[in-house]
Design an enzyme around this catalytic site. Structure first.
Site, mmCIF file in Angstrom:
data_model
loop_
_atom_site.group_PDB
_atom_site.id
_atom_site.type_symbol
_atom_site.label_atom_id
_atom_site.label_comp_id
_atom_site.label_asym_id
_atom_site.label_seq_id
_atom_site.Cartn_x
_atom_site.Cartn_y
_atom_site.Cartn_z
ATOM 1 C CE LYS A 105 -4.465 0.945 0.107
ATOM 2 N NZ LYS A 105 -5.564 0.078 -0.356
ATOM 3 C CG ASP A 145 -7.094 3.183 -1.410
ATOM 4 O OD1 ASP A 145 -7.731 2.126 -1.357
ATOM 5 O OD2 ASP A 145 -7.023 3.961 -0.436
HETATM 6 P P1 NAD Z 1 -12.729 7.626 -3.376
HETATM 7 O O1 NAD Z 1 -11.708 8.658 -3.118
HETATM 8 O O2 NAD Z 1 -13.200 7.406 -4.769
HETATM 9 O O3 NAD Z 1 -13.997 7.853 -2.446
HETATM 10 C C1 NAD Z 1 -13.964 8.011 -1.058
HETATM 11 C C2 NAD Z 1 -15.256 8.701 -0.683
HETATM 12 O O4 NAD Z 1 -15.409 8.711 0.740
HETATM 13 C C3 NAD Z 1 -15.291 10.143 -1.151
HETATM 14 O O5 NAD Z 1 -16.402 10.286 -2.006
HETATM 15 C C4 NAD Z 1 -15.407 10.955 0.131
HETATM 16 O O6 NAD Z 1 -16.281 12.043 -0.005
HETATM 17 C C5 NAD Z 1 -15.993 9.950 1.098
HETATM 18 N N1 NAD Z 1 -15.639 10.241 2.485
HETATM 19 C C6 NAD Z 1 -14.425 10.545 2.984
HETATM 20 N N2 NAD Z 1 -14.516 10.750 4.314
HETATM 21 C C7 NAD Z 1 -15.802 10.560 4.646
HETATM 22 C C8 NAD Z 1 -16.531 10.629 5.855
HETATM 23 N N3 NAD Z 1 -15.929 10.937 7.006
HETATM 24 N N4 NAD Z 1 -17.858 10.384 5.824
HETATM 25 C C9 NAD Z 1 -18.474 10.059 4.673
HETATM 26 N N5 NAD Z 1 -17.834 9.983 3.494
HETATM 27 C C10 NAD Z 1 -16.528 10.233 3.473
HETATM 28 O O7 NAD Z 1 -12.111 6.253 -2.772
HETATM 29 P P2 NAD Z 1 -12.576 4.782 -3.053
HETATM 30 O O8 NAD Z 1 -11.621 4.189 -4.014
HETATM 31 O O9 NAD Z 1 -14.045 4.741 -3.305
HETATM 32 O O10 NAD Z 1 -12.256 4.109 -1.632
HETATM 33 C C11 NAD Z 1 -13.204 4.056 -0.576
HETATM 34 C C12 NAD Z 1 -12.818 2.928 0.361
HETATM 35 O O11 NAD Z 1 -12.791 1.686 -0.362
HETATM 36 C C13 NAD Z 1 -11.429 3.052 0.983
HETATM 37 O O12 NAD Z 1 -11.462 2.476 2.279
HETATM 38 C C14 NAD Z 1 -10.561 2.208 0.076
HETATM 39 O O13 NAD Z 1 -9.372 1.753 0.709
HETATM 40 C C15 NAD Z 1 -11.522 1.074 -0.203
HETATM 41 N N6 NAD Z 1 -11.217 0.267 -1.388
HETATM 42 C C16 NAD Z 1 -11.070 0.834 -2.615
HETATM 43 C C17 NAD Z 1 -10.834 0.045 -3.720
HETATM 44 C C18 NAD Z 1 -10.752 0.585 -5.122
HETATM 45 O O14 NAD Z 1 -10.720 -0.221 -6.063
HETATM 46 N N7 NAD Z 1 -10.755 1.880 -5.335
HETATM 47 C C19 NAD Z 1 -10.712 -1.355 -3.568
HETATM 48 C C20 NAD Z 1 -10.883 -1.904 -2.305
HETATM 49 C C21 NAD Z 1 -11.141 -1.074 -1.226
#
Ligand code: NAD
Length: 415
Positions: A105, A145
């Site tokens: 990561k 991410d």
């Molecule tokens: P992203 O940046 O596209 O979206 C994150 C979202 O969370 C944003 O829209 C933001 O407004 C919102 N957010 C942030 N803080 C917040 C809060 N306190 N309350 C409510 N909403 C809040 O990121 P993503 O890729 O969608 O990742 C989201 C989660 O999924 C993370 O934990 C990431 O590690 C996990 N994840 C992502 C992937 C991937 O393929 N992108 C894969 C597995 C896991």
């Protein structure tokens, strides 16, 4: 509320599973810390001509089964401890799905909303240059991410290729745009996988998804895709939360329309027909399925007692603390853990990497059907383990994954 370090959470989860498995203490010690971490401080020329030095990290937790794999996060609150924890979860996630990877990561301490497009590009390139000695298609493969996306992956792949004598290395990152070696279906794979997990869990719990009530925290890449696929299954989404506020509508919110609205308005908070809601109220809503899809430490000892969902599916990494896990288990709420629920992303990243090596690309149907098969198999295996051992699904997922890792560590002669 005291913030719990995600590393402490990840280590505690590992310790509990190690005890249950009576894991060899040497293997336990190997898995408790990342094998390698790099801190980088790199300069970026800003638009006004000044130079700013940014801090970033890359952690490689374990490579017993294969090269490190995991996303890069751009966020002002990124810490070394968080990156280490996320790299651990990646190892266990790949183990759950049986992917030939270990966990990695990365992160940069930055609020990307304050950067121009040019600054974002220079920062992305400078970060990948700084960690380039540690990464590569056979070594460590970054992906998107929080706050990173396919365009950023394209810049990173391009920059890495320059470091390697101008030879293009598409397999050094995944989540790329299709034209430069991305995989069809990667963009929405995490959300798609999450909803497969919702469906498989709902089947076993006797929840009918048609007409079920859903709540989603986080409407980014993962949250918005999850909400769309839930709606396709007939789930009525009554509340959605974003970093700048949330919305509630008892009649249901159409995720497609909300995405289109946000594109114009720049926020979901003013979506017509809805009223504002905060995180406290959101987690306490009466619903069938609750999907945390934002950041770590959202479901804690403080709010776990208020949750009324029948099923929680962790789209985010590390959204639930161990104390909250205990409360939810006592209250009979089923939780599908992150290392299973959100593994659709890394699974299709794996497919992308395989396609890059073959230089032959699959149709979207092929990608989706392979994803479906992997997720359904992994879910069934973890669910069976949880039934056989009378443990929660998180514990079962750790047990399956650690058993695979332990075998690889043993046969390689590390312990
Ligand atoms: P992203 O940046 O596209 O979206 C994150 C979202 O969370 C944003 O829209 C933001 O407004 C919102 N957010 C942030 N803080 C917040 C809060 N306190 N309350 C409510 N909403 C809040 O990121 P993503 O890729 O969608 O990742 C989201 C989660 O999924 C993370 O934990 C990431 O590690 C996990 N994840 C992502 C992937 C991937 O393929 N992108 C894969 C597995 C896991």
């Amino acid at each position: 509320m005291q913030e719990i370090s995600p590393l402490v959470v990840a280590q505690r989860q590992l310790d509990m599973a190690a005890t249950k498995l009576e894991l060899d203490p040497n293997i336990h010690a190997i898995l408790r810390e990342p094998a390698r971490v790099l801190e980088v401080n790199f300069p970026v020329r800003m638009d006004d001509g000044t130079v700013k030095v940014f801090k970033g990290y890359r952690a490689q937790h374990n490579n017993a089964i294969g090269p490190a794999k995991g996303g890069v996060r751009f966020h002002p609150q990124v810490t070394l401890e968080e990156v280490k924890a996320l790299s651990m979860w990646m190892t266990f996630k790949c183990g759950v799905l049986g992917l030939p990877y270990g966990g990695g990561k990365g992160g940069v301490v930055v609020d990307p909303t304050t950067l121009s497009r040019g600054e974002l590009e220079r920062l992305s390139r400078a970060y990948i240059g700084a960690i380039s000695p540690l990464i590569g298609p056979d070594q460590d493969i970054p992906a998107p991410d929080v706050n990173t996306n396919p365009q950023i992956m394209a810049w990173m792949m391009d920059e890495f290729s320059k470091y390697k004598g101008g030879i293009t290395y598409p397999g050094v990152v995944t989540g790329k745009p299709i034209i430069v070696g991305g995989s069809l279906g990667r963009g929405e794979a995490t959300g798609r996988g999450c909803v497969i997990a919702v469906r498989e869990a709902a089947k076993r719990l006797g929840i009918k998804l048609q007409g079920a009530i859903g709540v989603v925290q986080g409407f980014g890449n993962v949250g918005s895709a999850t909400a769309r696929f839930l709606a396709k299954e007939g789930v009525k989404i009554i509340a959605i939360m974003e970093v700048d506020g949330g919305i509630f509508n008892a009649e249901g919110i159409d995720p497609e329309k909300l995405i289109a609205y946000r594109e114009k308005a720049g926020t979901i908070t003013t979506y017509p027909g809805s009223r504002p809601i905060d995180n406290q109220e959101l987690f306490a809503l009466e619903c069938d399925v609750l999907v945390p899809a934002a950041l770590e430490n959202q479901i804690t000892a403080e709010n776990a007692g208020e949750i009324k969902a029948k099923l929680i599916v962790e789209a985010a990494n590390g959204p639930t603390t161990p104390e909250a896990d205990e409360i939810l288990a006592r209250r009979g709420i089923c939780l599908v853990p992150d290392i299973l629920a959100n593994a659709g992303g890394v699974t299709v990243s794996y497919f992308e990497w395989v396609q890059n090596f073959m230089n032959y690309y699959w149709t979207e149907e092929e990608v989706n059907s392979r994803l479906e098969q992997k997720m359904v198999e992994a879910f069934a295996c973890i669910y069976q383990m949880s039934q056989d051992y009378g443990v929660e699904m998180r514990m079962a997922a750790y047990m399956v994954s650690i058993a695979r890792l332990a075998e690889a560590i043993r046969v390689r002669g590390w312990a």
